[in-house]
Motif scaffolding. Structure first.
Motif, PDB file in Angstrom:
ATOM      1  N   GLY A 178       4.753   4.100  27.862  1.00  9.49           N
ATOM      2  CA  GLY A 178       3.879   4.767  27.016  1.00  9.49           C
ATOM      3  C   GLY A 178       4.009   5.594  25.785  1.00  9.49           C
ATOM      4  N   LYS A 179       5.351   5.464  25.453  1.00  8.05           N
ATOM      5  CA  LYS A 179       5.739   5.943  24.242  1.00  8.05           C
ATOM      6  C   LYS A 179       6.430   4.710  23.129  1.00  8.05           C
ATOM      7  CE  LYS A 179       6.095  10.209  24.979  1.00  8.05           C
ATOM      8  NZ  LYS A 179       5.409  11.521  24.003  1.00  8.05           N
ATOM      9  N   ALA A 180       5.483   4.672  22.289  1.00  7.49           N
ATOM     10  CA  ALA A 180       5.973   3.592  21.257  1.00  7.49           C
ATOM     11  C   ALA A 180       6.018   4.191  19.913  1.00  7.49           C
ATOM     12  CB  ALA A 180       4.823   2.371  21.380  1.00  7.49           C
ATOM     13  N   PRO A 181       6.882   3.697  19.117  1.00  6.50           N
ATOM     14  CA  PRO A 181       6.890   4.254  17.778  1.00  6.50           C
ATOM     15  C   PRO A 181       5.816   3.802  16.885  1.00  6.50           C
ATOM     16  CG  PRO A 181       8.527   2.557  18.001  1.00  6.50           C
ATOM     17  CD  PRO A 181       7.867   2.513  19.255  1.00  6.50           C
ATOM     18  N   SER A 182       5.771   4.701  15.727  1.00  5.36           N
ATOM     19  CA  SER A 182       4.547   4.189  14.883  1.00  5.36           C
ATOM     20  C   SER A 182       5.035   3.590  13.681  1.00  5.36           C
ATOM     21  CB  SER A 182       3.592   5.562  14.421  1.00  5.36           C
ATOM     22  OG  SER A 182       4.493   6.383  13.568  1.00  5.36           O
ATOM     23  N   GLY A 183       6.482   3.655  13.448  1.00  7.24           N
ATOM     24  CA  GLY A 183       7.426   2.889  12.348  1.00  7.24           C
ATOM     25  C   GLY A 183       8.740   2.692  12.633  1.00  7.24           C
ATOM     26  N   ILE A 184       9.445   1.783  11.946  1.00  3.52           N
ATOM     27  CA  ILE A 184      10.900   1.553  12.209  1.00  3.52           C
ATOM     28  C   ILE A 184      11.611   1.486  11.176  1.00  3.52           C
ATOM     29  CG2 ILE A 184      12.346  -0.131  13.391  1.00  3.52           C
ATOM     30  CD1 ILE A 184      10.329  -0.983  15.393  1.00  3.52           C
ATOM     31  N   GLU A 185      12.584   2.030  10.921  1.00  4.58           N
ATOM     32  CA  GLU A 185      13.306   1.900   9.784  1.00  4.58           C
ATOM     33  C   GLU A 185      14.696   1.536  10.293  1.00  4.58           C
ATOM     34  OE1 GLU A 185      13.613   5.290   7.392  1.00  4.58           O
ATOM     35  OE2 GLU A 185      11.465   5.186   6.720  1.00  4.58           O
ATOM     36  N   TYR A 186      15.406   0.508   9.327  1.00  5.12           N
ATOM     37  CA  TYR A 186      16.880   0.159   9.713  1.00  5.12           C
ATOM     38  C   TYR A 186      17.751   0.340   8.495  1.00  5.12           C
ATOM     39  CZ  TYR A 186      20.796  -2.716  11.007  1.00  5.12           C
ATOM     40  OH  TYR A 186      22.035  -3.082  11.165  1.00  5.12           O
TER      41      TYR A 186
END
Length: 409
Positions: free
Chosen positions: A355-363
């Motif tokens: 149920g926990k999903a990120p709204s954005g990803i940075e690498y």
């Protein structure tokens, strides 16, 4: 530490006063025994590190008093209390006398108080101070003690006197002429006690044995002066205690010098030296063993590097070189690295709760930031516990979860 022992004369101190003195290098032997004026006494430049003044028995009176409750040896009210207690016992005005308490007095029992003429004592101390021989400690020639009767015969054969001290001597230290009547009064019908300690100066030793009907131990005056300095007594109290810090330092230095030089501490010094040598040998052996073990482990790591990657000929920093070779090999074979995006995301997916999903990803630089995760402390602890076995660490930065390999922090 060498000690200059000065026997204060009964006369007043002036430029012509001559002082009998003893210089001892370690408190046991006599280096100098002479008489001179104050300005000719040995000083620090001639080997005297400490100066002790000895007050003769004739100049002191002894009194036993019981201090009131709440008045101890360090109390500021001690001197007025002593003056009040001794007022009816002293022939002189207590204000004109210097008073001193016995060392380390026990509570709830009578203590000994020494009294002497303050002007006479101050005059001698000032004279020695002016001659640059400041006194660091003042001791009585004879002091009360709690042991068996001690009878010391002093003086010349035609005017011999005996000095009594011990637990049964009411006045602490009593000086009497050596004659038949006084001996009879002291000895009683049964004679002197068997445990009595009998001492005499060489000039009166034969007379003492004749009168006492007992053998006596010969004691030189110089020996008596040495023994006087070895007692814990210090009469420099109250208004004469203005250099107490210096005296304390001197005593500490004296104790240290005694440990270094005194003959009775020779066995202890050798024992301490042997212990130090044994510890140094043990420490060196342990250090050699640890160094050999460390060299063995380093050689094993270097050998592993050169066996695994034969192209490496010179080993400078095995872990860094091995990591570099592994990265090169991984690039050549196309194998993913633990710091690649897809590998970190795979670990994050396994660690994040349902149920926990990120709204954005940075690498960036081997670090992944998963934005929009509002994790509580318990949730973060659970995630980091799952990431740690996979070699990753996680921490919150605002609403972002930062994940990267722990070795790359």
């Amino acid at each position: 530490m060498s000690t200059l022992i000065i026997a204060l004369p009964l006369s007043s101190g002036d430029t012509t006063t001559r002082y009998e003195h003893v210089l001892t290098p370690e408190g046991q032997s006599i280096a100098v025994h002479a008489t001179s004026t104050a300005n000719l006494l040995p000083d620090a430049s001639r080997g005297a590190d400490e100066t002790v003044a000895v007050v003769p028995a004739e100049a002191l009176s002894w009194h036993r008093v019981e201090l009131p409750k709440g008045v101890g040896a360090g109390s500021p009210r001690l001197r007025p209390v002593l003056q009040s207690l001794l007022e009816d016992r002293l022939l002189d005005d207590p204000q004109d006398l210097h008073l001193a308490c016995e060392p380390s007095p026990a509570a709830d029992r009578p203590i000994w108080i020494a009294a002497c003429d303050k002007a006479w004592l101050s005059q001698h101390l000032q004279r020695l101070e002016a001659a640059r021989r400041p006194v660091t400690r003042i001791v009585p020639e004879f002091a009360p003690h709690s042991g068996a009767l001690r009878l010391q015969v002093l003086g010349e054969a035609d005017r011999a006197q005996m000095l009594l001290s011990g637990s049964d001597v009411a006045g602490g230290v009593v000086r009497l002429p050596l004659n038949t009547s006084t001996l009879a009064a002291i000895a009683g019908p049964d004679g002197l006690p068997e445990r009595s300690e009998l001492l005499a100066e060489p000039a009166v030793a034969a007379l003492a044995e004749e009168r006492l009907q007992r053998p006596v131990e010969i004691q030189q005056r110089t020996q008596r002066l040495l023994i006087a300095t070895q007692t814990p007594w210090d009469l420099a109290q109250f208004d004469l205690a203005n250099t107490s810090r210096t005296r304390t330092l001197k005593r500490l230095l004296g104790a240290g010098q005694a440990l270094l030089r005194a003959p009775q501490w020779r066995a202890a010094r050798w024992g301490a030296l042997l212990l130090l040598v044994a510890n140094l040998i043990g420490l060196n052996a342990w250090a050699w063993k640890e160094q050999a073990s460390w060299q063995s482990r380093r050689s094993a790591i270097d050998s592993t590097l050169t066996r695994t990657f034969p192209a490496v000929k010179v080993v400078v920093d095995a872990p860094v070189q091995m990591a570099r070779e592994v990265a090169t090999l991984r690039q050549a074979t196309g194998a993913p690295s633990g710091s690649d995006l897809e590998v970190i995301l795979s670990a994050a997916g396994a660690a994040l709760p349902q149920g926990k999903a990120p709204s954005g990803i940075e690498y960036s630089g081997g670090e992944v930031r998963l934005k929009g995760l509002n994790l509580g402390p318990d949730e973060l602890a659970a995630i980091t516990a799952k990431l740690r076995p996979m070699g990753y660490g996680g921490r919150m930065d605002g609403d972002s979860l930062q994940i990267r390999m722990e070795g790359n922090r």
